[in-house]
Write an enzyme that holds these catalytic residues in place. Sequence first.
Site, PDB file in Angstrom:
ATOM      1  N   CYS A 116      46.082  37.402  92.131  1.00  0.00           N
ATOM      2  CA  CYS A 116      45.082  38.749  92.506  1.00  0.00           C
ATOM      3  C   CYS A 116      45.472  39.096  93.880  1.00  0.00           C
ATOM      4  CB  CYS A 116      43.798  38.018  92.467  1.00  0.00           C
ATOM      5  SG  CYS A 116      42.369  39.359  92.179  1.00  0.00           S
ATOM      6  N   LYS A 156      35.089  36.699  83.461  1.00  0.00           N
ATOM      7  CA  LYS A 156      34.757  36.392  84.867  1.00  0.00           C
ATOM      8  C   LYS A 156      33.547  37.330  85.220  1.00  0.00           C
ATOM      9  CE  LYS A 156      36.996  36.561  89.561  1.00  0.00           C
ATOM     10  NZ  LYS A 156      37.925  36.461  90.486  1.00  0.00           N
ATOM     11  N   GLU A 162      36.169  40.926  75.811  1.00  0.00           N
ATOM     12  CA  GLU A 162      37.163  40.541  76.794  1.00  0.00           C
ATOM     13  C   GLU A 162      38.481  39.484  76.322  1.00  0.00           C
ATOM     14  OE1 GLU A 162      38.136  41.563  79.567  1.00  0.00           O
ATOM     15  OE2 GLU A 162      36.480  42.839  80.495  1.00  0.00           O
ATOM     16  N   LYS A 211      34.038  31.901  83.973  1.00  0.00           N
ATOM     17  CA  LYS A 211      33.866  31.785  85.350  1.00  0.00           C
ATOM     18  C   LYS A 211      32.603  32.514  85.761  1.00  0.00           C
ATOM     19  CE  LYS A 211      36.160  32.544  89.698  1.00  0.00           C
ATOM     20  NZ  LYS A 211      36.811  33.320  90.300  1.00  0.00           N
TER      21      LYS A 211
HETATM   22  C1  PBG Z   1      40.002  36.161  93.345  1.00  0.00           C
HETATM   23  C2  PBG Z   1      39.099  34.860  92.964  1.00  0.00           C
HETATM   24  C3  PBG Z   1      37.912  34.560  93.222  1.00  0.00           C
HETATM   25  C4  PBG Z   1      37.689  33.368  92.990  1.00  0.00           C
HETATM   26  C5  PBG Z   1      38.945  33.157  92.156  1.00  0.00           C
HETATM   27  N1  PBG Z   1      39.628  33.965  92.370  1.00  0.00           N
HETATM   28  C6  PBG Z   1      36.870  35.403  94.224  1.00  0.00           C
HETATM   29  C7  PBG Z   1      36.444  36.577  93.654  1.00  0.00           C
HETATM   30  O1  PBG Z   1      36.705  37.012  92.499  1.00  0.00           O
HETATM   31  O2  PBG Z   1      35.651  37.143  94.353  1.00  0.00           O
HETATM   32  C8  PBG Z   1      36.350  32.450  92.858  1.00  0.00           C
HETATM   33  C9  PBG Z   1      36.635  30.991  93.017  1.00  0.00           C
HETATM   34  C10 PBG Z   1      35.465  30.402  93.676  1.00  0.00           C
HETATM   35  O3  PBG Z   1      34.161  31.055  93.956  1.00  0.00           O
HETATM   36  O4  PBG Z   1      35.502  29.088  93.705  1.00  0.00           O
HETATM   37  N2  PBG Z   1      39.847  37.290  92.733  1.00  0.00           N
HETATM   38 ZN    ZN Z   2      40.596  39.255  93.535  1.00  0.00          ZN
END
Ligand code: PBG
Ligand code: ZN
Length: 325
Positions: free
Chosen positions: A120, A195, A233, A248
């Site tokens: 990411c 997500k 998705e 998630k």
């Molecule tokens: C990055 C990412 C996030 C998480 C995993 N990869 C944060 C977000 O999307 O803001 C969250 C993991 C967690 O809260 O333990 N995109």
């Molecule tokens: Zn991100």
Amino acid sequence: MSFPTDRPRRLRINETMRRLVRETILTPNDLVQPIFVVPGEGIRREIKSLPGQFHFGVDEAVKEAREIFASGVPAVILFGIPGSKDATGSLAWDPNGEVQRATRKIKKAVPELLVITDVCLCEYTDHGHCGVIKQQQVLNDPTLELLGKTAVSHARAGADIVAPSDMMDGRIGAIREALDEALFPNVAILSYAVKYASAYYGPFRDAAGSAPQFGNRNGYQMDPANFREALREVELDIEEGADMLMVKPGTPYLDVLAKVKETFGRVTASYQVSGEYAMIEAAAAIGWIDRRRLILETLTCIKRAGADFILTYHAKEAANWLKNG
Ligand code: PBG
Ligand code: ZN
């Protein structure tokens, strides 16, 4: 046949009987431990919003990885926190970035431990969004190329699995194509397919310094109210070549997890996220819950709902408990 002939309590009469009929057995094999890697050496700094979790310099991350593998956990997922950020998040694909260096060293020190890398841009962009910005909008298609480059840089470092968490449309296809073109046909993709835009990510964003500087992620992450959209998705990600799927957050979304597993029958993971961890730790710290029981119960429930494995900040500790009975 019903009571008094049928008495379900017969099969709960003692622990040996309960062991015999137990349906879901949690093992270390079910768990994946997240690791946060920061610049510098000799660093092992506790994260305020995630007590019991640490920022690791690369050398310390390697030590931690050894301990994790010794606990029986088969995989880690790496998150990088770079020394500086810019508009496009260019350190995300730096061959000498924290994730790339940690991946190389961990694969050398503990070759059998699977290294998953979070793909990411939000940890690397100065605006904290997961993609390229124009006029305060996250642009989808220009972001895909950068995600592809990032995934390839992780593969070059030795990652076994890349895990895109950005929620751009088309990213699984773009990443698969980039990996294949760079001759990494065996690097697998674990898609953060479902997500949600969740308040449960708060402690993570503190830990990663990745909170958006303006707006929020609602324009790309999913609406917590939506269920059918989750199936769409997943369908798209399977078409594009995802090897594994993730739902998630974890516990609050078990209905979605169960449905995804039942509908598609694919390898499906659950991410018990930072806010879930923080809630358990906070309640335990003030003595309101039995910490160990709650951790093991929660992980068992996520597995029972359909998770093939669980990303959890409790992985190493829970695995050590399970291993030692
Ligand atoms: C990055 C990412 C996030 C998480 C995993 N990869 C944060 C977000 O999307 O803001 C969250 C993991 C967690 O809260 O333990 N995109
Ligand atoms: Zn991100």
